[in-house]
Design an enzyme around this catalytic site. Structure first.
Site, mmCIF file in Angstrom:
data_model
loop_
_atom_site.group_PDB
_atom_site.id
_atom_site.type_symbol
_atom_site.label_atom_id
_atom_site.label_comp_id
_atom_site.label_asym_id
_atom_site.label_seq_id
_atom_site.Cartn_x
_atom_site.Cartn_y
_atom_site.Cartn_z
ATOM 1 C CG ASP A 1 26.089 62.964 -19.842
ATOM 2 O OD1 ASP A 1 26.152 64.517 -19.509
ATOM 3 O OD2 ASP A 1 25.669 62.530 -18.695
ATOM 4 C CE LYS B 1 20.022 66.695 -22.880
ATOM 5 N NZ LYS B 1 20.560 65.489 -22.313
ATOM 6 N N GLY B 2 23.305 68.531 -27.339
ATOM 7 C CA GLY B 2 23.721 69.854 -27.908
ATOM 8 C C GLY B 2 23.857 69.757 -29.305
ATOM 9 C CB ALA C 1 23.012 71.076 -18.384
ATOM 10 C CG HIS D 1 23.941 70.570 -23.586
ATOM 11 N ND1 HIS D 1 22.844 71.209 -24.021
ATOM 12 C CD2 HIS D 1 23.486 69.660 -22.805
ATOM 13 C CE1 HIS D 1 21.827 70.661 -23.281
ATOM 14 N NE2 HIS D 1 22.231 69.745 -22.605
ATOM 15 C CB THR E 1 26.240 68.231 -10.451
ATOM 16 O OG1 THR E 1 25.402 69.233 -10.322
ATOM 17 C CG2 THR E 1 25.618 67.306 -11.392
ATOM 18 N NE ARG F 1 4.928 80.095 -0.426
ATOM 19 C CZ ARG F 1 4.605 79.032 -0.120
ATOM 20 N NH1 ARG F 1 4.598 77.855 -1.019
ATOM 21 N NH2 ARG F 1 4.714 78.422 1.183
HETATM 22 P P1 IMP Z 1 21.536 67.812 -9.758
HETATM 23 O O1 IMP Z 1 20.910 68.140 -10.906
HETATM 24 O O2 IMP Z 1 22.917 68.429 -9.467
HETATM 25 O O3 IMP Z 1 20.750 67.994 -8.519
HETATM 26 O O4 IMP Z 1 22.049 66.116 -9.755
HETATM 27 C C1 IMP Z 1 21.096 65.244 -9.657
HETATM 28 C C2 IMP Z 1 21.282 63.865 -10.057
HETATM 29 O O5 IMP Z 1 21.408 64.334 -11.762
HETATM 30 C C3 IMP Z 1 22.669 63.216 -9.818
HETATM 31 O O6 IMP Z 1 22.726 62.026 -10.135
HETATM 32 C C4 IMP Z 1 23.471 63.842 -11.118
HETATM 33 O O7 IMP Z 1 24.738 63.199 -11.427
HETATM 34 C C5 IMP Z 1 22.382 64.059 -12.267
HETATM 35 N N1 IMP Z 1 22.563 64.772 -13.443
HETATM 36 C C6 IMP Z 1 22.272 66.173 -13.186
HETATM 37 N N2 IMP Z 1 22.653 66.827 -14.413
HETATM 38 C C7 IMP Z 1 23.121 65.886 -15.293
HETATM 39 C C8 IMP Z 1 23.426 65.888 -16.590
HETATM 40 O O8 IMP Z 1 23.414 66.918 -17.262
HETATM 41 N N3 IMP Z 1 23.820 64.585 -17.172
HETATM 42 C C9 IMP Z 1 23.910 63.697 -16.338
HETATM 43 N N4 IMP Z 1 23.407 63.336 -15.246
HETATM 44 C C10 IMP Z 1 23.060 64.712 -14.565
#
Ligand code: IMP
Length: 520
Positions: A57, A60-61, A91, A93, A181, A195
């Site tokens: 956050d 980047k976008g 993600a 953005h 998330t 796999r």
């Molecule tokens: P996951 O990627 O959904 O498995 O989340 C794993 C961890 O990464 C959690 O703490 C999320 O809040 C964090 N997270 C995943 N994607 C983002 C993002 O785009 N921005 C900020 N935190 C993220």
């Protein structure tokens, strides 16, 4: 940057402070003009990579979109390809064009612009139904036609509602700890390493129904063992969430419902001719001198599966290294501009992690008058910078800017330049607290080390730097219009981190962007 950067002493920090803040010091930002750039002979001209320098956050976008415009300002560039190489619908953005704001999750940023093409590469975990929703929303919001502009790798991993259901079971087994998330990212990647996951090519195969039915039935058995009924499990409903602008869920549904939903997305994917062998595209564009290529990271180094704050990390390679296994064609060493985006005056994160520089701030805040000065700063930051998750809407945790963490991330992330966003988040007459490193309980200066276990018993070391009026920054259109203390502050960061700052953002609008020498 040398290794020593990871463990600067207080004396070294004070020396940098004196150099930067003395009346006679010359403030130079961006790549130093007198220093030769690193060996560029192996790099493909007109390539750049943008990754996150902290916990996501960072902006980047909009950096990707700004770079696209910059590439097109070169006469020889006729097309720009933006490549997403990891992550999925976790993600978010945020983008803006002519005052219209929207968020992108799986689709590469900037695809709405003319002559921009997007590649969703094999390192991604792709939710096909959500992709359809997002694609149509981008077309609607930006009044653009994306036909022929997006390419989805046939070897990307399919992330489905089954992965989201698995995430719920994982939470249940971990006594409710959230971890992710909820978008099924961890289980989709875990399935790949095991796999078991199906790829986009499985979805386009003629016997796709059998392949996905098997997946459903296998999970159905597993969920029953844990006392769940798969068909009734509630998972995030992306389309409804987008339409209603609030978190909505839906049930996974019966096998028939699950297959019918996938069938719809599959039909759309095939109808739009989105799926392809992206390796071949890379081969073509590599040698095309009229094409610029941008690698767009999602998440950030602090969330990298190996270099982040494990276990609170995402499941993919978020550094420049991720480009290699995902595209299977480009090496990170071929990328010309290697940029990480950071927030200039603070750090923020969403997740379970508790970082040493974190400012405990209740949410919602009921009694503002009882906040400490640190909490007042965090409250100001969260409100002014709207620090709420793009994907989840959760309030983000606010930390003092942490140069120990960022220094490590840029060093290990393969980064050579920084974009510092949110320069307008500053208040005059208030110092900015900058964490330059940590001491352990024995008082020794220690380096940042990834992994949550190493964040305990660290005592952050701060230096307080003169601040500036954020409103003045918002009005600035060039370096000359920036307050001097803002420039000195950036120069300080650049010296401590050993990496040039090549651009800043001065507000939330698309053009609130000032570049320094060496940006492109
Ligand atoms: P996951 O990627 O959904 O498995 O989340 C794993 C961890 O990464 C959690 O703490 C999320 O809040 C964090 N997270 C995943 N994607 C983002 C993002 O785009 N921005 C900020 N935190 C993220």
């Amino acid at each position: 940057m040398d290794l020593n950067t990871l463990t600067k002493s207080r004396d070294q920090i004070d020396l940098i402070y004196r150099q930067v803040y003395s009346n006679t010091s010359h403030i130079e930002l961006g790549w130093p003009r007198h220093e030769p750039r690193v060996d560029l002979s192996l790099r493909r001209p007109y390539t750049a990579a943008v990754i996150g320098g902290a916990f996501g956050d960072e902006g980047k976008g909009r950096t990707v979109v700004n770079l696209i415009h910059n590439f097109f300002s070169k006469q020889e560039i006729k097309k720009v390809y933006v490549v997403r190489f990891q992550g999925g619908n976790n993600a978010g953005h945020s983008l803006e064009m002519n005052g219209i704001k929207w968020a992108q999750h799986q689709v590469p940023s900037g695809i709405h612009l003319p002559s921009v093409y997007g590649i969703m590469d094999s390192g991604m975990v792709i939710h096909a139904e959500d992709l359809m929703t997002e694609y149509l929303q981008i077309e609607r919001v930006t009044k653009s036609n994306l036909k022929g502009k997006l390419f989805v790798s046939n070897t990307a991993v399919v992330c489905s509602d089954l992965d989201r259901a698995k995430e719920i079971i994982n939470r249940f087994l971990n006594s409710g700890a959230k971890g992710g998330t909820g978008r099924g990212i961890g289980p989709a990647y875990a399935g790949y390493y095991d796999r078991q996951s199906l790829l986009i090519s499985d979805l386009t195969a003629s016997d796709w129904r059998q392949r996905f039915s098997k997946l459903y039935k296998n999970l159905d058995k597993l969920t029953h063992i844990h006392g769940f009924d798969l068909s009734q499990m509630e998972v995030p409903d992306f389309a409804a969430t987008k339409a209603k602008n609030k978190s909505c869920n839906r049930t996974v549904g019966s096998l028939q419902v699950f297959i019918d939903r996938l069938a719809q997305a599959r039909k759309w994917l095939l109808g739009q001719k989105l799926v392809t062998n992206t390796f071949v595209i890379h081969q073509q564009i590599f040698d095309d001198a009229q094409v610029a290529v941008l690698f767009e990271g999602a998440q950030s180094v602090g969330l990298d599966a190996w270099l982040g704050t494990y276990p609170d990390v995402t499941a993919s390679n978020t550094t420049l290294y991720g480009i290699q296994p995902s595209t299977k064609f480009w090496k990170q060493s071929q990328v010309w501009h290697r940029i990480a985006v950071i927030k200039a005056t603070y750090t923020s994160s969403v997740g379970e992690r508790q970082m040493p520089t974190q400012i405990d701030l209740p949410f919602p805040i009921t009694k503002k008058q009882e906040l400490s000065s640190d909490q007042q700063w965090a409250d100001y930051v969260r409100t002014e910078a709207h620090e709420f998750g793009t994907t989840t809407g959760r309030p983000r945790d606010i930390q003092f800017i942490d140069l120990g963490l960022i220094g490590y991330n840029v060093f290990m992330g393969g980064v050579e330049a920084l974009v510092a966003t949110h320069m307008d988040i500053a208040r005059a007459r208030e110092k900015i607290k900058v964490c330059w490193g940590y001491r352990n309980l024995d008082g020794e200066v220690v380096a940042y080390q990834p992994g949550l276990i190493y964040q305990q018993d660290l005592i952050p070391q701060y230096i307080e730097l003169p601040s500036w009026d954020g409103k003045k920054v918002m009005k600035a259109k060039s370096i000359a219009e920036l307050p001097e203390d803002a420039l000195r502050y950036l120069s300080f960061l650049q010296h401590v981190l050993g990496v040039p700052i090549v651009a800043i953002t001065t507000g939330s609008k698309e053009h609130d962007y000032i570049t320094f020498p060496g940006y492109l």
